[in-house]
Design a protein around this motif. Structure first.
Motif, PDB file in Angstrom:
ATOM      1  N   TYR A  14       0.857  -1.188   0.000  1.00 44.02           N
ATOM      2  CA  TYR A  14       0.000   0.000   0.000  1.00 44.02           C
ATOM      3  C   TYR A  14       0.892   1.237   0.000  1.00 44.02           C
ATOM      4  O   TYR A  14       1.298   1.711   1.061  1.00 44.02           O
ATOM      5  CB  TYR A  14      -0.913   0.011   1.231  1.00 44.02           C
ATOM      6  N   PRO A  15       1.216   1.764  -1.177  1.00 46.85           N
ATOM      7  CA  PRO A  15       2.167   2.882  -1.267  1.00 46.85           C
ATOM      8  C   PRO A  15       1.766   4.117  -0.465  1.00 46.85           C
ATOM      9  O   PRO A  15       2.618   4.902  -0.089  1.00 46.85           O
ATOM     10  CB  PRO A  15       2.207   3.203  -2.761  1.00 46.85           C
ATOM     11  N   GLY A  16       0.498   4.280  -0.163  1.00 40.89           N
ATOM     12  CA  GLY A  16       0.065   5.440   0.611  1.00 40.89           C
ATOM     13  C   GLY A  16       0.305   5.290   2.104  1.00 40.89           C
ATOM     14  O   GLY A  16       0.202   6.250   2.854  1.00 40.89           O
ATOM     15  N   GLY A  17       0.633   4.091   2.562  1.00 41.03           N
ATOM     16  CA  GLY A  17       0.814   3.840   3.989  1.00 41.03           C
ATOM     17  C   GLY A  17       2.237   4.102   4.435  1.00 41.03           C
ATOM     18  O   GLY A  17       2.938   3.181   4.829  1.00 41.03           O
ATOM     19  N   VAL A  18       2.651   5.351   4.372  1.00 39.64           N
ATOM     20  CA  VAL A  18       4.045   5.675   4.684  1.00 39.64           C
ATOM     21  C   VAL A  18       4.195   6.555   5.923  1.00 39.64           C
ATOM     22  O   VAL A  18       5.253   7.106   6.152  1.00 39.64           O
ATOM     23  CB  VAL A  18       4.742   6.361   3.483  1.00 39.64           C
ATOM     24  N   HIS A  19       3.155   6.695   6.731  1.00 40.40           N
ATOM     25  CA  HIS A  19       3.294   7.569   7.891  1.00 40.40           C
ATOM     26  C   HIS A  19       4.102   6.882   8.993  1.00 40.40           C
ATOM     27  O   HIS A  19       4.188   5.667   9.068  1.00 40.40           O
ATOM     28  CB  HIS A  19       1.942   8.065   8.396  1.00 40.40           C
ATOM     29  N   THR A  20       4.683   7.709   9.834  1.00 43.00           N
ATOM     30  CA  THR A  20       5.608   7.228  10.859  1.00 43.00           C
ATOM     31  C   THR A  20       4.962   7.261  12.239  1.00 43.00           C
ATOM     32  O   THR A  20       3.885   7.832  12.430  1.00 43.00           O
ATOM     33  CB  THR A  20       6.866   8.110  10.896  1.00 43.00           C
ATOM     34  N   ARG A  21       5.648   6.669  13.198  1.00 45.67           N
ATOM     35  CA  ARG A  21       5.184   6.713  14.583  1.00 45.67           C
ATOM     36  C   ARG A  21       5.191   8.154  15.101  1.00 45.67           C
ATOM     37  O   ARG A  21       4.357   8.519  15.918  1.00 45.67           O
ATOM     38  CB  ARG A  21       6.060   5.836  15.481  1.00 45.67           C
ATOM     39  N   ALA A  22       6.126   8.973  14.630  1.00 44.18           N
ATOM     40  CA  ALA A  22       6.169  10.377  15.059  1.00 44.18           C
ATOM     41  C   ALA A  22       4.903  11.102  14.611  1.00 44.18           C
ATOM     42  O   ALA A  22       4.285  11.837  15.387  1.00 44.18           O
ATOM     43  CB  ALA A  22       7.409  11.069  14.507  1.00 44.18           C
TER      44      ALA A  22
END
Length: 86
Positions: free
Chosen positions: A42-50
């Motif tokens: 899922y290329p859109g799922g790139v958010h981080t824990r921060a």
């Protein structure tokens, strides 16, 4: 300080939140992906824990406001949201 969150838009951070973001423990969250390796499918799922803890802190502040908590309690709720992944 303002940050642009992909879900909540521009979020204003208070002094406590800004200070917490400067801690090394929170800085390292910038390199940890929220969804692990699922970004490969899922290329859109790139958010981080921060990014996640900033959003959680924001929602905690909104909840504290809706519950009409005292300002000190709102700051504590926001700090807890910011630190919950550390």
């Amino acid at each position: 300080m303002f940050v642009n969150d992909p879900i909540h838009g521009f979020i204003e951070l208070n002094e406590l939140q800004s200070g917490l973001l400067e801690l090394p423990e929170l800085q390292r969250l910038q390199w940890i992906r929220q969804l692990g390796l699922s970004f490969l499918s899922y290329p859109g799922g790139v958010h981080t824990r921060a990014c996640h803890v900033i959003g959680v802190s924001h929602v905690a502040g909104l909840l504290a406001q809706a519950l009409q908590l005292l300002p000190e309690q709102k700051w504590l709720a926001q700090a807890a949201g910011m630190l919950h992944d550390v």
